[in-house]
Design an enzyme around this catalytic site. Structure first.
Site, PDB file in Angstrom:
ATOM      1  N   ARG A 179       0.812  -1.226   0.000  1.00 41.00           N
ATOM      2  CA  ARG A 179       0.000   0.000   0.000  1.00 41.00           C
ATOM      3  C   ARG A 179       0.843   1.273   0.000  1.00 41.00           C
ATOM      4  O   ARG A 179       0.524   2.251   0.678  1.00 41.00           O
ATOM      5  CB  ARG A 179      -0.973   0.003   1.181  1.00 41.00           C
ATOM      6  CG  ARG A 179      -2.023  -1.100   1.113  1.00 41.00           C
ATOM      7  CD  ARG A 179      -2.882  -0.988  -0.147  1.00 41.00           C
ATOM      8  NE  ARG A 179      -3.830  -2.093  -0.250  1.00 41.00           N
ATOM      9  CZ  ARG A 179      -3.611  -3.218  -0.943  1.00 41.00           C
ATOM     10  NH1 ARG A 179      -2.455  -3.378  -1.582  1.00 41.00           N
ATOM     11  NH2 ARG A 179      -4.519  -4.167  -1.004  1.00 41.00           N
ATOM     12  N   SER A 228     -11.340   0.573   2.280  1.00 36.66           N
ATOM     13  CA  SER A 228     -10.628  -0.014   3.424  1.00 36.66           C
ATOM     14  C   SER A 228      -9.958   1.084   4.239  1.00 36.66           C
ATOM     15  O   SER A 228      -9.170   1.863   3.705  1.00 36.66           O
ATOM     16  CB  SER A 228      -9.582  -1.019   2.942  1.00 36.66           C
ATOM     17  OG  SER A 228     -10.207  -2.124   2.326  1.00 36.66           O
ATOM     18  N   GLU A 298      -4.990   3.363   6.057  1.00 35.69           N
ATOM     19  CA  GLU A 298      -4.848   3.214   4.610  1.00 35.69           C
ATOM     20  C   GLU A 298      -5.494   4.396   3.905  1.00 35.69           C
ATOM     21  O   GLU A 298      -5.004   4.878   2.888  1.00 35.69           O
ATOM     22  CB  GLU A 298      -5.482   1.908   4.140  1.00 35.69           C
ATOM     23  CG  GLU A 298      -5.315   1.640   2.651  1.00 35.69           C
ATOM     24  CD  GLU A 298      -5.743   0.245   2.258  1.00 35.69           C
ATOM     25  OE1 GLU A 298      -6.319   0.100   1.170  1.00 35.69           O
ATOM     26  OE2 GLU A 298      -5.497  -0.701   3.017  1.00 35.69           O
TER      27      GLU A 298
END
Length: 306
Positions: A179, A228, A298
């Protein structure tokens, strides 16, 4: 909150600018959460050359932030000082397939890239069908889903530096991590090329259907959400840690932890950016207290408090 209008200054310094400059433009409607304050200046460049011209002539020290479709973003209620750049589909949204290669502008929707690849019988990019963002965000965050990531398919990416210089990055240059990428945050990605593999169209479509079915049955995709919220810690699932900490359905103001998927926060209708961020921090604290594991955001959070 209203910022000083600096658009006259910018226009005077850039007589050749072709893109659009808007002062104190609300950003709430540009995010999936539908929260947040204004941008001091919102700039929509006409194309890559226009973006380079703008950055080259922009006063040093003036903050610059890039946003996409706002699917993984919290804009704080006080807004964003400086310049917010939003690449338009018209100038940066082209997607083409040639052989086993797909080329896409940074404003192209991930889903459209997957569809273009499928139409050309190119496999390997089906995972993009389940990511509700743009290619620019996928490059910056090593966007991934359903077991695949951007680093698995990227050949190279192009971007414009803060001084207006054009750069090309190989897959290795991107320094991808989970990520994230290691490219200078001031680089604004403008396009990318990906390589898949030629495969049977029915197999590609079957995989895309699996991705879509997973999203529809496991995620609150019809809510005002931001995708998310937290990264999965090594060896753990964020949603399981959140659930075990008793946070399913937890509320702060108009923000709520999704009952369907604990790693999604939703705006139930009247949430502020502060509500959503406070809820996220409350979840992080409870998970840390319950399991000893620290969750990392995130979702990107930008701007200043009200």
């Amino acid at each position: 909150m209203t910022f000083p209008d600096i658009t006259p200054e910018l226009k005077a310094a850039m007589p050749g600018l072709r893109g659009r400059l808007l002062a104190n433009q609300s950003l709430a409607e540009l995010t999936w959460f539908r929260v947040g304050g204004p941008a001091q200046v919102l700039f929509t460049p006409a194309d890559e050359d226009d973006l380079a011209y703008f950055l080259k002539h922009l006063r040093r020290g003036l903050p610059v932030i890039v946003v996409g479709v706002g699917s993984n973003l919290i804009v704080r209620d006080g807004g964003i000082p400086g310049v917010v750049i939003r690449l338009s589909p018209r100038g940066f949204g082209d997607v083409r397939a040639d052989g086993d290669i797909v080329s896409a502008g940074a404003a192209a929707l991930d889903k459209r890239v997957a569809e273009t690849a499928a139409a050309a019988n190119i496999s390997g990019l089906e995972f993009y069908f389940g990511i509700p963002g743009t290619i620019g965000g996928a490059l910056r965050m090593n966007g991934g889903a359903n077991g695949s990531e951007t680093r698995d398919v990227l050949i190279e990416a192009t971007g414009i530096g803060r001084d207006g210089t054009r750069h090309t990055f190989t897959n290795a240059d991107m320094k991808f991590v989970y990520r994230g990428s290691g490219v200078d945050p001031s680089i604004i990605f403008t396009s990318a090329r990906f390589r898949g593999a030629i495969a049977a169209p029915e197999a590609i479509r079957a995989r895309m259907n699996e991705v879509q079915n997973h999203r529809e049955t496991a995620q609150p995709i019809r809510e005002k959400t931001g995708g998310s919220t937290f990264q999965n810690p090594p060896g753990h699932s964020a949603w399981k840690l959140i659930d075990a900490a008793g946070c399913r359905g937890l509320r702060v103001g108009g923000a709520q932890v999704s009952e369907m998927h604990c790693n999604f926060l939703i705006n139930t209708g009247a949430a502020t950016g502060h509500d959503i961020e406070t809820l996220g921090e409350t979840v992080r604290a409870r998970v840390k207290e319950n399991s000893g594991i620290e969750l990392h955001w995130e979702i990107k959070r930008i701007g200043i408090p009200a």
